[in-house]
Design an enzyme around this catalytic site. Structure first.
Site, PDB file in Angstrom:
ATOM      1  N   GLU A  65      49.653  39.134  33.690  1.00  0.00           N
ATOM      2  CA  GLU A  65      50.429  38.744  32.558  1.00  0.00           C
ATOM      3  C   GLU A  65      50.360  39.819  31.322  1.00  0.00           C
ATOM      4  OE1 GLU A  65      48.573  35.636  29.594  1.00  0.00           O
ATOM      5  OE2 GLU A  65      49.548  37.050  28.326  1.00  0.00           O
ATOM      6  N   GLU A 138      44.577  47.173  30.732  1.00  0.00           N
ATOM      7  CA  GLU A 138      44.890  45.627  30.387  1.00  0.00           C
ATOM      8  C   GLU A 138      43.618  45.239  30.887  1.00  0.00           C
ATOM      9  OE1 GLU A 138      46.883  44.600  28.044  1.00  0.00           O
ATOM     10  OE2 GLU A 138      47.591  46.531  27.792  1.00  0.00           O
TER      11      GLU A 138
HETATM   12 ZN   LIG Z   1      45.181  37.748  26.981  1.00  0.00          ZN
END
Ligand SMILES: [Zn+2]
Length: 985
Positions: A65, A138
């Protein structure tokens, strides 16, 4: 059948209660489904959702995501998402990972902006430029703890890694996660979709890529549109992306959890503060345990069952006097309720409730108490008025459809997905008129309807778990030691060559992160032009009248037949030692009971006759009159217009007849309040730090800290002692607050409703006022005693909230609209890159209050401390440098972002309330228009000028840190004497 842009219509339904036409389409080539809700809401919403059940706890869905928002085919930037945050009129822009789905929603009131946002999101999910670097940034990567010593100890870094470390520091999120997982050992809901920090470092780039390939595909996609945009264009936009794909069979089905044949019990540790003598008012570690009981319930697809369970939840625990809540609180086993209540987002619903602040040896007794209470209710029946109260409240909520700052369309999307995601009817939970009608029929035919549900779904249901969370004062250290050990093992196995490679790799990642996007890449992001922006502010209707010696503000707005009424008490007449009593006083009005009704009957009456009443404090350095700013307690109520008289007679009763000597009930409220204040520390530490900083900047902000901040928590701990030992003092204080506040001339009445409803409601409002005492109101003198300038406030957490602030007015700055542009720019560029991308924190905020001059920088879930403070200090230099070379497009985007913020979408109740706050703080329409003009005409020189002012921040600024004890001790020790350290938890 004729296709429309590659789509075939499947179903259509009018939903009059939402003034919406709902259409479901299927993309014939790929099988993608599209739900199109057509109505006249200008706050348009788009979302694309993929079903993404993870098969492990590496956080792959969550990391993906984040990752797809880091550049795509058409938008080859480092973070297109952030560019959109900077320069769009979006009213919503975010992405969410759920245990079974990943959603990418956007919203805007401006059609061109809306289409821009959709295009960036569609390109991101279908054509992201995933690279190993992105996983490293990330997700996770290794780097030497000390960059000058590549052979030395290693550490993990990464945005999600750190985000989840934060989540694993919060006992409440551990409890929620464990409670859910305990019910679903057999399917995907038994895993942590967010990612377990111990498992995250096992995720590989191949794993990430194959997850994307399998799930982020049109054949696994559900697209959603809502609002007043062109419905046919929706299909064209979607088809443009979908048609390039060949269909696949992604197998993302979520299986049902096989039923248990007997209940289960799970015990799990959580990190509690070091075992030392508890401070006054603080529970000993042993009494900080938590317990939930959890029941697996039917699937979400049946709207009547779903509605019935919402009503049942409200019956059991929704009101202060609800029987199960009351039994738990009265037992004295714990401080406050635990558990999420009814969870209805997953394929199967569940119910979770229990206690926190509990000695774990009482777990068995709590369990027995819950079961006995349920059996008692099933056997002797639920009070009819309780059922009526729950039904009225749930129905009111559905009709009001008040989604706060969330776009209405987004809430409907999530509701539709609940069923749609699992191949059942996407319209099932949208329409509520028919299910309410059916449910009312069931209740009138069967007086034991809810009793039977309790029996069947709770008492006789063997699919039940008990989760006990045990405080473990050594756990934080053991977890840290385990991680160090694991990293040491990796360090050994990498060998010198591998270590140098890892170090070089980390450096390369930092280099890439610090390299700005090229102007060509930036230019790909679609953006509005300055000409597209409205030049004038939209005004909120507001009319002022004086009646019965009181000021009224009226906002004639369409509210769908609802009356919103806010009654505000001026706090300035209170002596300062009574300020921390205000929040509890506000709650006590509706939760303590009156001379006529005990609190159980009162809470039931409020739920039966109104849409709810709650208390809220407001403070601002802005004000009219004596220059002391605004400080108020509001009691905010709402009701359907035909219930307005009931609302007002309840208000009259609680203002005049509250029974202040109910010690036991007040003690329960204070305990709950303390537990809630403690629970806020970890998810909302940035707010606590910000409040604490701002306390230095104005009297009103100091008062806010007394009523909401760390000072308030300390007050509550003392208060609990005082209630035990010297109740008379507490009762006298409450009566004194009551005597001073409930005084007609010091009130303000704010009403948001249609003109007609005002005509019919006005006599009752005036009647209420006439009944209230009136005497001269004299302000008290407050002499704030401020906290130490630099403070470390410790908690058992692995991360910190780091703040620094200064009063810019004192440094010669005059408030100017360009600040809104610059602070937004700082948040999304400088702070984002330094504190989040390079530092690994979840985020950082930059706030300015033009009334007090207070300027604050605060980080969120931050693994660093000193490094973040250094970044804050370097902000001035960054601004001066930016000012000399700011790109015109970048400036425009920052201006658009500031205008978007100014034009934030509000539902009618928020409009009326905000308009009143503007009146109280002296924010006239003229001032606000000047602000807008200044925003629109912001130049690079404004950046430079602010940079010059901020030079004083590094020397004169105050520092507040809330978080990890070891990080705070280390920073405090580095410069002896400069920081005062105290323990909060
Ligand atoms: Zn998150």
């Amino acid at each position: 059948m004729e296709l429309i842009h590659g789509f075939e219509p499947i179903r259509e339904q009018n939903i009059p209660e939402l003034k919406t036409a709902a259409r479901l389409y299927r993309h014939v080539k790929t099988g993608a489904e599209l739900l199109s809700l057509v109505n006249d809401d200008e706050n348009k919403v788009f979302g694309i959702t993929f079903r993404t059940p993870p098969r492990d706890s590496t956080g792959v869905a969550h990391i993906l995501e984040h990752s797809v928002l880091c550049g795509s085919r058409k938008y080859p930037l480092k973070e297109p998402f952030v560019e959109l945050l900077k320069g769009s009129l979006k009213t919503f822009l975010n992405a969410f990972t759920y245990p079974d789905k990943t959603c990418y929603p956007v919203a805007s009131q401006n059609a061109r902006d809306f289409y821009n946002l959709i295009d960036v999101y569609l390109d991101a999910v279908f054509h992201p430029r995933l690279t190993p670097r992105i996983l490293e940034q990330e997700g996770w990567h290794l780097e030497p703890e000390n960059p000058d010593n590549p052979d030395g100890p290693l550490r993990y870094k990464g945005v999600v890694f750190n985000e989840m470390k934060g989540a694993y520091s919060s006992p409440d999120s551990i409890l929620a996660e464990q409670s859910q997982q305990s019910l679903f050992p057999g399917n995907t809901y038994g895993l942590d979709s967010g990612g377990d920090p111990r498992k995250i470092p096992t995720l590989t780039f191949d794993g990430l890529m194959s997850f994307h390939k399998r799930y982020y595909h049109p054949s696994n996609a559900r697209l959603y549109f809502y609002g007043d945009d062109d419905p046919t264009r929706r299909l064209a936009i979607a088809d443009e992306y979908l048609r390039d794909f060949e269909p696949i069979a992604p197998d993302s089905h979520v299986s049902l959890q096989p039923p248990f044949d007997r209940p289960r019990r799970i015990t799990h540790p959580f990190a509690a503060g070091a075992e030392e003598a508890p401070q006054e008012g603080e529970a000993p570690a042993a009494a900080r345990g938590m317990i939930t009981m959890n029941w697996l319930l039917p699937e979400t697809g049946d709207p009547v069952m779903s509605l019935s369970l919402q009503v049942l939840e409200y019956i059991l625990i929704g009101m202060t006097g609800s029987p199960l809540r009351k039994a738990l609180i009265d037992s004295g086993f714990g401080d406050d309720l635990a558990g999420v209540g009814l969870e209805s987002d997953l394929r199967q619903m569940y119910f979770s409730t229990g206690l926190k602040g509990m000695a774990t040896e009482n777990a068995g007794r709590v369990e027995a108490l819950i079961l006995d209470t349920l059996s008692g209710l099933a056997a002797s029946g639920i009070d009819r008025e309780t059922v009526e109260a729950a039904l009225n409240t749930i129905e009111f909520r559905l009709r009001e459809n008040n989604t706060g700052s969330y776009p209405r369309g987004l809430v409907l999307m999530l509701r539709a997905l609940t069923t749609w995601l699992h191949e059942s009817d996407p319209f099932a939970l949208l329409a509520f008129e028919a299910p309410i009608h059916t449910l009312k029929g069931h209740i009138s035919e069967d007086s034991r309807y809810f009793e039977k549900l309790i029996e069947r779904l709770l008492i006789q249901n063997p699919h039940r778990t008990t989760v006990v969370l045990e405080p473990d004062s050594g756990l934080a250290e053991r977890t840290e030691a385990e991680e160090r050990e694991r990293l040491e093992g990796i360090r050994q196995s990498l060998g010198p060559e591998g270590l140098r490679e890892a170090a070089a790799n980390a450096l390369e990642l930092q280099r890439l992160q610090a390299t700005p996007d090229s102007p060509e890449a930036l230019a790909t992001i679609p953006s509005l032009k300055r000409e597209d922006l409205e030049k004038t502010n939209k005004l909120i209707p507001s009319r002022r009248i004086e009646a019965e010696g009181t000021t009224f503000l009226l906002h004639d707005l369409f509210t769908n037949g609802i009356v919103y009424l806010d009654i505000g008490f001026d706090l300035h007449p209170l002596p300062q030692h009574l300020l921390p009593y205000v929040p509890l006083f506000g709650r006590a009005l509706t939760e303590l009971g009156t001379e006529r009704e005990d609190y159980v009957a009162l809470s039931r009456r409020i739920s039966r006759k109104t849409g709810g009443i709650h208390a809220e404090t407001f403070t601002s350095a802005g004000g009219i009159g004596d220059g002391r700013g605004a400080a108020r307690l509001f009691l905010r109520g709402k009701a359907m217009s035909h219930q307005a008289n009931d609302l007002l007679s309840i208000l009259q009763e609680v203002f005049l007849e509250t029974k202040w000597d109910n010690r036991e009930r007040f003690r329960q409220m204070a305990l709950e309040e303390k537990a809630r204040q403690e629970r806020k520390l970890i998810p909302n530490g940035h707010q606590m730090v910000n409040l604490r900083l701002r306390a230095h900047f104005s009297e009103a902000d100091w008062a806010a800290e007394q009523m909401n901040g760390v000072t308030y928590l300390f007050f509550l701990r003392d208060l609990l002692q005082t209630i035990e030992q010297r109740w008379d003092e507490v009762r006298a204080a409450l009566k004194e607050v009551h005597r001073i506040l409930v005084n007609r001339p010091a009130l303000i009445v704010n009403a948001t409703l249609s003109e007609d409803d005002w005509k019919s409601t006005r006599p009752a409002v005036e009647r209420l006022l006439r009944a209230l005492p009136a005497s001269e109101s004299t302000p008290s003198l407050w002499t704030p005693s401020l906290p130490p300038v630099n403070e470390g406030l410790t908690l058992p957490a692995q991360v910190s909230y780091v703040g620094k602030g200064a009063n810019l007015h004192e440094m010669g700055y005059r408030a100017h609209g360009s600040m809104q542009v610059i602070s937004g720019y700082l948040r999304t560029s400088w702070l984002w890159e330094r504190v989040r991308v390079l530092g690994g924190a979840y985020g950082a905020f930059c706030m300015f209050d033009r009334h007090s001059g207070g300027f604050t920088l605060v980080s969120y879930r931050d693994p660093n401390l000193q490094k973040t403070l250094d970044t804050f200090d370097e902000t001035a230099g960054f601004l001066k440098q930016t000012g000399s070379g700011l790109d015109g497009d970048e400036l425009t985007r920052a201006i658009i972002g500031a205008i978007g913020y100014m034009d934030a979408y509000m539902l009618p109740d928020a409009k009326g309330y905000v308009s009143m706050l503007r009146t109280l703080t002296g924010d006239t329409d003229e001032i606000r228009q000047r602000l807008r003009d200044e925003i629109l005409s912001t130049t690079a020189e404004d950046f430079q000028r602010l940079g010059e002012v901020l030079e004083g921040l590094s020397k004169e600024g105050f520092v507040k840190v809330l978080g990890s004890g070891s990080a705070i001790e280390e920073t405090a020790a580095a410069r002896p004497g400069w920081m005062t350290v105290s323990k909060v938890l």
